[in-house]
Design a protein around this motif. Structure first.
Motif, PDB file in Angstrom:
ATOM      1  N   GLY A 188       0.810  -1.218   0.000  1.00 23.91           N
ATOM      2  CA  GLY A 188       0.000   0.000   0.000  1.00 23.91           C
ATOM      3  C   GLY A 188       0.838   1.260   0.000  1.00 23.91           C
ATOM      4  N   GLN A 189       2.106   1.175  -0.405  1.00 23.42           N
ATOM      5  CA  GLN A 189       2.935   2.372  -0.408  1.00 23.42           C
ATOM      6  C   GLN A 189       2.765   3.157  -1.693  1.00 23.42           C
ATOM      7  N   ASN A 236       3.356   3.914  -8.689  1.00 20.67           N
ATOM      8  CA  ASN A 236       3.891   4.391  -9.958  1.00 20.67           C
ATOM      9  C   ASN A 236       4.680   3.297 -10.666  1.00 20.67           C
ATOM     10  N   ARG A 237       5.428   2.500  -9.882  1.00 24.14           N
ATOM     11  CA  ARG A 237       6.228   1.435 -10.484  1.00 24.14           C
ATOM     12  C   ARG A 237       5.312   0.388 -11.105  1.00 24.14           C
ATOM     13  N   LEU A 238       4.213   0.073 -10.396  1.00 24.35           N
ATOM     14  CA  LEU A 238       3.285  -0.919 -10.925  1.00 24.35           C
ATOM     15  C   LEU A 238       2.581  -0.386 -12.165  1.00 24.35           C
ATOM     16  N   GLN A 244      -5.326  -2.433  -4.893  1.00 24.12           N
ATOM     17  CA  GLN A 244      -5.080  -2.554  -3.447  1.00 24.12           C
ATOM     18  C   GLN A 244      -4.485  -1.255  -2.892  1.00 24.12           C
ATOM     19  N   ILE A 245      -3.494  -0.753  -3.608  1.00 22.36           N
ATOM     20  CA  ILE A 245      -2.822   0.464  -3.129  1.00 22.36           C
ATOM     21  C   ILE A 245      -3.794   1.632  -3.133  1.00 22.36           C
ATOM     22  N   LEU A 269      -6.818   5.871  -0.587  1.00 19.70           N
ATOM     23  CA  LEU A 269      -8.092   6.579  -0.453  1.00 19.70           C
ATOM     24  C   LEU A 269      -8.380   6.858   1.022  1.00 19.70           C
ATOM     25  N   ILE A 270      -8.136   5.845   1.861  1.00 21.36           N
ATOM     26  CA  ILE A 270      -8.373   6.036   3.296  1.00 21.36           C
ATOM     27  C   ILE A 270      -7.535   7.214   3.794  1.00 21.36           C
ATOM     28  N   GLY A 271      -6.259   7.207   3.408  1.00 17.00           N
ATOM     29  CA  GLY A 271      -5.377   8.297   3.821  1.00 17.00           C
ATOM     30  C   GLY A 271      -5.872   9.642   3.325  1.00 17.00           C
TER      31      GLY A 271
END
Lengths: 421, 524
Positions: free
Chosen positions: B186-187, B192-194, B218-219, B224-226
């Protein structure tokens, strides 16, 4: 060495004080000089020191015998960061005080506000601040930088290896003509370098904006998409809460560097700069530049601030617009000497090609036709003592392009001043 | 002439003789150009060497300097000590100039060196740093360190750092595994890498592409929560600032009914009191400087309360029941106070610093940092509200204030000294505004015009909340703060402000009494 120049500066200011006393005696034989800077309101943080610098330069010229054998007499007015008031005060200077020349304005909106007055009454205005270009009035001399002397080299640096090879750009500004036009030019420039629109974000805030939480959060989010740099055209005291929020939210210069076009030594006095080390500013002069002219300039200014008891005199600093003010006043005095009169039309002719050894360490030249100075460009990094260390600079002064080639239709504009109405 | 020449040779001889002894890493670095320095740092990062740690530490703290002969020195306090051997500096050593690129490379090099540290915490920070900064050349190094790592947490961090590099591995199975690992973290930087892998040209294996897609989803969910929490927090923070600005007005205007245009200047005077206290601390008790805001609170309260009471006694008292004259008089007072401050402190903003416990923030989620000064101000706002409520509802003074504001004549009949109560209540309102000023000085600029920028917002909050109701002001302040922060990202700060004002106009048209209407007898 330093002590000696300090002593020299003290004797200089002492002789200035002596001159001041003799003013009243020969009041009739003075040349009046207008100073039009906000001494209160949101722009006071930046403009007050320009007023003091103008007064110091005038004292310096008077100490050497004045201009055409007459002493200069400053007339200071306060337009209070209120744009329409600039026009009113400008008119007052020209019609009531009958000044020979005016040194003033910081924001472009204030310059745009006084411009019709100076063109109508054929006054002469020296404008000392970097701006967006798109203007060339016969009644104004621009001693600050045009976009190609500041904004574009700064962005080129950010894209270089040493500047961090930025791929995405967050353009943040105060909502008025300078940031909007500069960002328009930068966007066109970035397009020409192959940066797509999705990698450019443009955000504006009102004057005096104090809550940068959302914007800093957005910068963070934007920077996840690739190496990002922030190009800040935020003006006035909004910079303090912006940099504070950056530091508090842990956004470091090594991750997302901010390059500012309106933040200099003076603005940094209001902030604890330790968390800001590494952020950048693009100017044509920094106090930390090393050369004899600058050493004397800085020492004179410090001595002047002490002698006049300016607020926070012991931490007095010089910055780019102060240097531009200093250069502008000296060039005007040289032009008047050359023309033999203070008549605006004759002085305008005499200004073309004037040269001056500036504190930036370069011999600056007033362009023969376009009313702008040829200036060197420097990029400085904020240090923990509130000073900048120069990380990049041009080899020689660059000619200004007030009509930026990155804005459509500018190629048809003439390269000499034309009245705007 | 010959004597001079031989002297020069004699003088330089010892230096020349000892030159080879200095050719260590630090000497290389000092003598190198900025491009060479970058290459040196990259090379060091790939081949860690424990003896290099002091040098990297000095570089991180910007303590490395070189003298006139490029002999390296560390700055220790005011003195310079030789970095390699006990050399005496020739001339004053000058600090090595670093730029952001070099700083990044230094911290990456430091991280690979720290992987060999005996302290697990050091290794953990190093591994986390490498998750962001590791280069392909360091892959072999990471693999060897991971193989010998004992600590679970450090091992996980190293696996993730390695996963970032494995995304470009030749083996699809390795890539798939790396993608899965990164998706679970979740980082934000992994996203961006994915994202790059979604492109058909960049990633040929469909299984890896699907995994990358799931990883991004997933990320995004975690981000979104953050985001939502971050927005809610900035709304609360803006609300608490509005509340602190408006609370004093809720008393002077809300309860007493005085249209107090000088309210903003009470905030300003509170902020200037903070500045004065800070200056006194700097001069007389620099060791205790960190605690100056705490001392500034009572000082600001007393200063503004006294000024408020003096104003009530001398001006406002004679204008009760004449709202227009009150408005003009208090506006005049506000201009006088602004000019007074300009004369005393100058027209420019003054510097009020955040003490260290009010700077920085806590990392709550990968994309959410909560700054300390804002958290403390939210807490402080709630504290001031509680204090005001207790004062108004649980003390004799509060009882009298409420009695006088609800029915002045009846209160007077019962023996309440209405004149004195008016004065005390006005002083209380001004004092609370002063407390608000202390808080405002920690987030914004302190200048003579500070009050002007808050007076409109304060009136908005009080009128929107319903005049005469503390609860109304509180809900209006937080409501405005949150609405503002929801609108700002969508339409920008300038338009957002306009839209909020338009909405308030509509609301007041519909409901002139505000959110909470005062029931029963209203102030005359």
């Amino acid at each position: 060495m330093q002590r000696r120049s300090l002593i020299k500066a003290f004797t200089l200011s002492a002789s200035i004080a002596a001159m001041g006393m003799s003013w009243t005696v020969q009041a009739a034989e003075t040349i009046k000089v207008g100073i039009l800077h906000s001494l209160s309101g949101t722009m006071a943080i930046s403009e007050t020191s320009l007023k003091d610098m103008a007064l110091m330069t005038i004292d310096e010229i008077n100490a050497k015998g004045g201009v055409l054998g007459k002493k200069l007499e400053p007339v200071v007015v306060d337009p209070a960061s209120n744009w329409p008031l600039f026009a009113e005060r400008g008119r007052q200077l020209l019609t009531q005080d009958k000044v020979a020349v005016t040194f003033g304005c910081w924001t472009s909106v204030s310059r745009k506000s006084v411009l019709p007055v100076y063109e109508e009454l054929n006054g002469l205005l020296f404008y000392p601040v970097q701006y967006e270009g798109e203007e060339m009035s016969p009644n104004v001399f621009y001693t600050g930088a045009a976009p190609n002397q500041q904004a574009i080299p700064a962005v080129e640096y950010l894209m270089s290896e040493d500047g961090g090879a930025a791929k995405r750009f967050f353009l943040l500004g105060t909502d008025y003509v300078y940031p909007r036009t500069t960002n328009k030019i930068l966007r066109a420039f970035l397009h020409s370098k192959g940066v797509a629109d999705k990698d450019i974000e443009e955000v504006y805030t009102p004057f005096g904006h104090a809550d940068y939480q959302t914007i800093v959060a957005n910068i963070k989010k934007f920077s996840q998409g690739g190496k990002t740099a922030v190009v800040s055209t935020v003006n006035g005291d909004s910079n303090v809460p912006f940099y504070r929020e950056l530091a508090n939210q842990g956004l470091k210069a090594t991750d997302v560097p901010v390059v500012a076009f309106s933040v200099g030594e003076e603005e940094l006095r209001g902030i604890d700069t330790k968390p800001l080390v590494g952020h950048l500013a693009a100017w044509n002069y920094f106090q930390s530049v090393e050369n004899p002219v600058n050493e004397k300039f800085v020492a004179d200014w410090k001595a002047y601030a002490k002698a006049k008891g300016l607020p926070n005199a012991n931490t007095a600093v010089t910055n780019d617009p102060m240097e531009a003010t200093y250069v502008g006043i000296h060039m005007w005095a040289q032009a008047v000497e050359k023309a033999g009169t203070t008549d605006v039309d004759k002085v305008r002719e005499a200004m073309a090609g004037q040269e001056f050894d500036a504190p930036s360490g370069f011999k600056l030249t007033m362009d023969k036709s376009n009313h702008h100075l040829h200036k060197p460009v420097m990029i400085g990094e904020i240090q923990d003592d509130g000073q900048f260390s120069v990380v990049w600079e041009t080899d020689s002064p660059i000619r200004a392009q007030p009509w930026s080639p990155f804005i459509e239709g500018n190629d048809k504009k003439p390269d000499h001043p034309v009245k705007s109405n | 002439m010959r004597v001079l020449l031989s002297r020069i040779i004699l003088l330089t001889l010892p230096f020349l003789a000892s030159l080879p002894a200095y050719a260590g890493d630090a000497a290389d670095f000092v003598a190198a150009s900025s491009g060479e320095q970058a290459r040196l740092l990259e090379a060091w990062a790939a081949t860690p060497d424990a003896t290099r740690v002091p040098l990297l530490k000095a570089l991180q703290e910007n303590r490395l300097g070189g003298d006139d002969n490029d002999v390296p020195f560390y700055e220790k306090g005011d003195a310079f000590v030789g970095a390699e051997g006990n050399a005496q500096p020739a001339g004053t050593p000058r600090k090595v100039r670093l730029n952001n690129r070099l700083r990044n490379l230094i911290s990456a090099a430091m991280a690979t060196h720290q992987l060999y540290s005996d302290v697990a915490a050091d290794r953990l920070t190093a591994a986390r740093e490498l998750q962001r900064k590791a280069q392909p050349e360091q892959m072999a190094l990471l693999e060897t360190r991971l193989a010998v790592e004992q600590d679970d947490e450090v091992g996980q961090a190293l696996t993730l750092a390695l996963a970032n590099l494995q995304l470009s591995d030749a083996d699809p199975a390795v890539r798939l595994n790396a993608v899965r690992l990164l998706g679970e973290t979740g980082q934000p930087q992994a996203r961006n890498r994915l994202q790059n892998l979604l492109d058909d040209a960049a990633e040929t294996n469909p299984a890896v592409r699907t995994a990358a897609n799931t990883g991004i989803v997933q990320i995004d969910r975690k981000l979104l929560i953050g985001d939502v929490l971050g927005q809610a927090f900035s709304g609360l923070s803006l609300g608490s600032i509005l509340l602190l600005a408006a609370l004093g007005l809720a008393i002077t205007f809300g309860l007493l009914g005085v249209i107090n245009m000088a309210h903003g200047e009470m905030l300003m005077l509170g902020a200037y009191s903070t500045y004065v206290v800070q200056t006194l601390f700097q001069r007389y008790a620099p060791d205790a400087l960190a605690f100056y805001p705490i001392v500034a609170l009572p000082v600001a309260f007393i200063v503004t309360a006294c000024i408020g009471m003096a104003l009530e006694r001398t001006v406002i008292r004679f204008l009760y029941g004449r709202p227009l004259e009150t408005l003009l008089a208090t506006w005049g007072i506000s201009l006088i106070l602004i000019q007074l401050v300009r004369v005393v402190f100058g027209a420019q903003n003054v510097e009020v610093g955040n003490p260290s416990w009010l700077s920085g923030g806590v990392q709550v989620l990968p994309n959410l940092v909560l700054p300390w000064n804002r958290m403390i101000i939210i807490g402080f706002a709630l504290f001031v509200v509680a204090l005001t409520w207790l004062l108004l509802n649980k003390t004799r003074l509060g009882l009298n204030v409420r009695a006088v504001t609800q029915n002045r004549n009846m209160a007077a009949c019962c023996g309440v000294p209405t004149g004195r109560i008016d004065m005390m209540a006005f002083g209380l309102g001004s004092g609370i505004a002063g407390l608000g000023g202390v808080a405002l000085s920690q987030v914004g600029n302190v200048g003579p015009d500070l009050g002007q920028s808050y007076i409109i917002d304060s009136f908005l909050v009080v009128v929107l909340g319903g005049v005469g109701q503390l609860a109304g002001s509180i809900s209006a302040a937080f409501g405005l703060g949150i609405a503002n922060k929801i609108l700002e990202p969508q339409i920008g700060a300038v338009l957002g402000k306009i839209l909020i004002l338009a909405l308030i106009i509509l609301f007041i048209q519909k409901r002139p009494q505000g959110l909470f209407a005062l029931k029963g007898r209203v102030i005359d």
